[in-house]
Design a protein around this motif. Sequence first.
Motif, short mmCIF file in Angstrom:
data_model
loop_
_atom_site.label_atom_id
_atom_site.label_comp_id
_atom_site.label_asym_id
_atom_site.label_seq_id
_atom_site.Cartn_x
_atom_site.Cartn_y
_atom_site.Cartn_z
N GLN A 378 -27.79 25.56 -43.63
CA GLN A 378 -27.33 25.14 -44.95
C GLN A 378 -28.47 24.68 -45.85
O GLN A 378 -28.25 24.31 -47.00
CB GLN A 378 -26.31 23.99 -44.84
CG GLN A 378 -24.95 24.40 -44.34
CD GLN A 378 -24.88 24.41 -42.81
OE1 GLN A 378 -25.63 23.68 -42.16
NE2 GLN A 378 -24.01 25.23 -42.26
N ASN A 449 -26.54 21.07 -49.87
CA ASN A 449 -25.36 21.13 -50.75
C ASN A 449 -25.58 20.33 -52.03
O ASN A 449 -25.26 20.80 -53.13
CB ASN A 449 -24.13 20.60 -50.00
CG ASN A 449 -22.87 20.68 -50.84
OD1 ASN A 449 -22.55 21.72 -51.40
ND2 ASN A 449 -22.16 19.56 -50.95
N GLY A 473 -27.03 29.86 -48.22
CA GLY A 473 -27.87 29.19 -47.23
C GLY A 473 -29.32 29.62 -47.34
O GLY A 473 -29.79 30.03 -48.41
#
Length: 535
Positions: A378, A449, A473
């Motif tokens: 991520q 994020n 990602g």
Amino acid sequence: MKNKNVSAKKAVDVIKNGDTIALCGFSLVGACEDIYTEVENRFLQTGSPRDLTILHAAGHSGRKDGIEHFAHEGLTKRVIGSHWGLAPKISEMITKNQLEAHCLSQGQLVHLFRDMAGGKPGTYSKVGLGTFLDPRQEGGRVNEKAKKTSSLVQVISINGEEYLFYNKVPIDVCIIRGTTADEYGNISFEEEALKLEALSVAQATKRFNGQVIVQVKNYVKGGSIPSKEVTIPGIYVDHVVITEDFTEKHRQTSSTSFNPAYTGTVKSVSSKMEPLPLSVRKVIGRRAALELFPEAIVNLGTGIPGDTIGPVSREEDILDQIYLTVESGAIGGVPLGGTDFGVVENPLAIIEHGYQFDYYAGRGVDITFMGAAEIDKQGNVNVSSFGNRTAGCGGFIDITQNARKVVFCSTFTAGGFMSEVKDGQLSIVEEGKFNKFIENVKQITFSGNIALQNKQEVLYVTERAVFQLTDAGVELIEIAPGVSVEKDILPYVDFELAVSSKLKVMEAAIFRDEPMNLAAQFFEEVDSVVEVAQL
């Protein structure tokens, strides 16, 4: 009151069992060795003072001094700070649950001192959302002993937006450092490498009716320090301790007794500095430096960035075209590395610690270069806890969540990794035992994020490959000459890696001894801007 001068033994008498002691330092800048040593010796000899809470904003040690004097079970009950990477004894105590450890971000801690000084119940910020500081994850509690207690951080809502609230920590005694004190207790900082948050710490301590102890090198007649040179007014100071040996107990930095080039008093001749030898670390620094542009305002983190970006910029003759900054408050010049991180040679300006973080929080930094211990699919990064070691986050979270571009600098693997850089190519001699690109990081110090929400540009630069953060990602976008994606990259990534359809080969100049000629590229950019302006 005049004549606040006392011995270290007398000053330490004010510290009682269970007190909260605030320290002010950065590496060994600001370390009050006479006083710290007296606290340690008294505890070892008498068992008192004990059960102290040690509160500090930045990493405050040089691997053996500084906060390490408090690394005794029984002496310290709780530590609240941001970084213990240069404090191995404290870090070991955290791992062994011999004290309660709360890790908060450096910027929020210096702002907390300032807000407590103003009578506020704490400080609030978006810094830390989505990271281990967020109470929905760990709330900054970094060992089992701390996890049995309440977090010092809460989630609050203001005008429908989430923030983290960092609660006040009442202070009983603070121990800070200056250069000169007069008989009224006025303190100047003329030979200190940094101003830090000393004024805020002193004011916060007085807010709680605490005692302010200051260690200095010089003691002069009352009123003889020019008014504008007084950093801490005597009305905030209770006790002044004159160092017994400034070369050992009051060092300007970990490696230096005193160098006027670190205060900006004189400018050293940088042309005599030797270029860094060509190595994997320099290769990483060189590729990262390609992201620079004229007039860029830059922050450097410790490790590879702090050790290479400044020297590479100097070798490429672009140092005068950018503004390097360090969270400690230094602007311009060449940042030092290792145990002297935070200090700058030939600074253009040195401001207070908290004001530097104000600028960072306001998105004043164009590019920050940071290290990385673990990276996951991520795009999350861990620099604060790995293996059985707790290092802490320092100012990493404050800076990376607010910089316009974030460039992480790291070797691709760790643990015995060896390579050869020669003739414009990279060859892997021995692979590292540990993969750094893993499925999930152990602790989130940087949230991919949150970065996407903030629309930040994020790169991950290693010696053999460059990656970028995308909505999907981490994606591979460059490889080093001489490196195979199938042989040297994919087997050492623990998740399914996206490879760009526009995959490029890194510039061969990065892997050669001679300069990369960055200055010519910089001047081309400047000329193009001038031409557009004229049109």
